[in-house]
Scaffold this active site. Structure first.
Site, PDB file in Angstrom:
ATOM      1  N   ARG A  96      -3.057  -3.061   5.235  1.00  0.00           N
ATOM      2  CA  ARG A  96      -1.938  -2.811   6.132  1.00  0.00           C
ATOM      3  C   ARG A  96      -2.241  -3.165   7.580  1.00  0.00           C
ATOM      4  O   ARG A  96      -1.322  -3.511   8.336  1.00  0.00           O
ATOM      5  CB  ARG A  96      -1.452  -1.358   6.002  1.00  0.00           C
ATOM      6  CG  ARG A  96      -2.452  -0.305   6.286  1.00  0.00           C
ATOM      7  CD  ARG A  96      -1.983   1.086   5.821  1.00  0.00           C
ATOM      8  NE  ARG A  96      -1.105   1.760   6.769  1.00  0.00           N
ATOM      9  CZ  ARG A  96       0.072   2.285   6.455  1.00  0.00           C
ATOM     10  NH1 ARG A  96       0.519   2.215   5.209  1.00  0.00           N
ATOM     11  NH2 ARG A  96       0.793   2.894   7.362  1.00  0.00           N
ATOM     12  N   LEU A 124       5.307   1.282   9.619  1.00  0.00           N
ATOM     13  CA  LEU A 124       4.587   0.956   8.395  1.00  0.00           C
ATOM     14  C   LEU A 124       4.649   2.217   7.542  1.00  0.00           C
ATOM     15  O   LEU A 124       4.044   3.232   7.884  1.00  0.00           O
ATOM     16  CB  LEU A 124       3.123   0.624   8.715  1.00  0.00           C
ATOM     17  CG  LEU A 124       2.695  -0.821   8.854  1.00  0.00           C
ATOM     18  CD1 LEU A 124       1.275  -0.879   9.412  1.00  0.00           C
ATOM     19  CD2 LEU A 124       2.755  -1.521   7.519  1.00  0.00           C
ATOM     20  N   SER A 125       5.397   2.164   6.462  1.00  0.00           N
ATOM     21  CA  SER A 125       5.578   3.360   5.644  1.00  0.00           C
ATOM     22  C   SER A 125       4.241   3.876   5.150  1.00  0.00           C
ATOM     23  O   SER A 125       3.258   3.137   5.046  1.00  0.00           O
ATOM     24  CB  SER A 125       6.482   3.043   4.455  1.00  0.00           C
ATOM     25  OG  SER A 125       7.771   2.684   4.878  1.00  0.00           O
ATOM     26  N   SER A 126       4.210   5.156   4.834  1.00  0.00           N
ATOM     27  CA  SER A 126       2.973   5.737   4.314  1.00  0.00           C
ATOM     28  C   SER A 126       2.546   4.992   3.059  1.00  0.00           C
ATOM     29  O   SER A 126       3.376   4.561   2.253  1.00  0.00           O
ATOM     30  CB  SER A 126       3.173   7.220   4.008  1.00  0.00           C
ATOM     31  OG  SER A 126       3.990   7.402   2.871  1.00  0.00           O
ATOM     32  N   GLN A 127       1.243   4.852   2.890  1.00  0.00           N
ATOM     33  CA  GLN A 127       0.737   4.031   1.799  1.00  0.00           C
ATOM     34  C   GLN A 127       1.122   4.606   0.433  1.00  0.00           C
ATOM     35  O   GLN A 127       1.450   3.859  -0.495  1.00  0.00           O
ATOM     36  CB  GLN A 127      -0.782   3.893   1.897  1.00  0.00           C
ATOM     37  CG  GLN A 127      -1.373   2.893   0.909  1.00  0.00           C
ATOM     38  CD  GLN A 127      -2.652   2.274   1.416  1.00  0.00           C
ATOM     39  OE1 GLN A 127      -2.656   1.571   2.419  1.00  0.00           O
ATOM     40  NE2 GLN A 127      -3.748   2.528   0.724  1.00  0.00           N
TER      41      GLN A 127
END
Length: 380
Positions: A41, A94-97
């Site tokens: 990411r 950036l959305s949570s993984q």
């Protein structure tokens, strides 16, 4: 952009290990972990991200604070990285993984599928989709010209060629339709019919709904409806129109004076601890927004309908709570009624809920246990 922030490899390994320990890497989709390892990411994070300091979002620069930047890009499995702030509010992330992985698993993406993504953001999710579907099989739509440009650069640097278009994600992208898979990275209250119309019969649509969960819909063989089950729980940003128009509690509270005060005899703890209850309340009371916080006296809740009605459930110590309400609706009363309905249904899990969309999108409803015979709630 720089990719040598101190400790970044350690943070990557720590995040992956935390997800492994929790069982977040899906066994049926081993390709996802391989893709995340190959396309980390941080390669798609901008040079400036944002950190909440308890009062406001403050910038964290990769150039001036590389270690701080790395820790924001690689937080815990359930924490998103804020990548854009507008007028003090986060407008892209950036959305949570863990959520990214869960939604990709729900998509059931196979090599060769044509896939449409709504909400390109940083481009990381488009990169993962493109790696799985294959070259030139992914179209991603982004409302912001600046974000789209940055995403194209990051994707090109990674050697990937998804098509990134600037437009309104709620309109899909008709020129490249039909698609086998559609995935949105922002929450909607109603499913745009364009997404269903641009998906092949039997195709799958994965989208956040109501900012509190995500679901997977399958398009019917005749293309005239779509239905499917809730897949997971997480909070999502709404589309940009939703960000612009919604009032917060303080604004709604200022529009009407307190009109009723009474004891609230129910323990509030499940509102904080039980995600399944919170989801059920969101279904039954779609316009309600609720904030929870503990203080020395106990758990408090602030509820509003984004318009004129509000309720404050205030802990006063000794396990006692006072409900104060204002506006045309009695939101504390409505909350209790919806809570009782959920209990009377046997306290169903969020995974027992699903959605059906018919009539060119005019009719949309959430149901529990069965799409035909189960209780259902129309989406306004």
């Amino acid at each position: 952009m720089l990719t040598t922030a101190p400790g970044i490899d350690r943070l990557r390994r720590s995040l992956a290990a935390a997800m492994e320990q929790r069982g977040d890497w899906p066994e049926r989709s081993p390709w996802i972990r391989e893709a995340v390892d190959a396309l980390p990411r941080h390669r798609f994070a901008p040079d400036r991200v944002w950190r909440w300091d308890g009062h406001a979002y403050v910038p964290v620069s990769q150039r001036t604070d590389p270690a701080g930047w790395a820790s924001e890009v690689y937080p815990g499995p359930d924490t998103a990285t804020v990548t854009e702030v507008t007028d003090g509010l986060p407008t892209s992330s950036l959305s949570s993984q863990a959520v990214v992985v869960d939604m990709l698993d729900s998509l059931l993406l196979e090599p060769g599928h044509r896939v449409l993504e709504l909400g390109t953001g940083s481009g990381w999710n488009a990169a993962l989709l493109s790696r799985r579907a294959g070259p030139d099989r992914t179209v991603s739509v982004e409302a912001s010209c600046d974000l789209a440009h940055a995403a194209r650069r990051a994707l090109a640097a990674a050697g990937l060629t998804p098509r990134v278009e600037v437009g309104d994600g709620n309109q899909g992208w008709a020129p490249a339709a039909p698609y086998d898979r559609v995935i949105a990275t922002y929450a909607v209250e109603r499913i745009p019919w364009a997404w269903i119309a641009q998906t092949r019969p039997g195709g799958r649509i994965v989208t956040p709904w109501g900012r509190l969960g995500h679901l997977a819909l399958t398009v019917a063989d005749d293309g005239r409806s779509a239905t499917g089950w809730v897949q997971g729980l997480a909070q999502f940003m709404p589309d940009r129109e939703g960000l612009r128009r919604e009032s917060d509690f303080a604004q709604v509270r200022a529009r009407s004076e307190p009109e009723q005060e009474r004891p609230f005899l129910r323990d509030l703890t499940p509102l904080h601890d039980n995600a399944h209850l919170r989801f059920a309340l969101r279904v039954a009371l779609p316009h309600l927004r609720m904030t929870l916080a503990y203080d020395a006296d106990g758990l408090n809740a602030w509820i509003h309908d984004t318009e004129q009605s509000w309720a404050a459930l205030s802990a006063i110590g000794g396990g006692r709570t006072i409900a104060t309400q204002g506006g045309p609706r009695r939101l504390a009363d409505e909350l209790e009624t919806a809570w009782d309905t959920w209990l009377n249904l046997g306290s169903p899990d969020l995974y027992d809920f699903g959605m059906t969309v018919t009539d060119n999108g005019a009719t949309q409803f959430i149901w529990v246990n069965d799409p035909t015979t189960g209780p259902h709630w129309l989406i306004p």
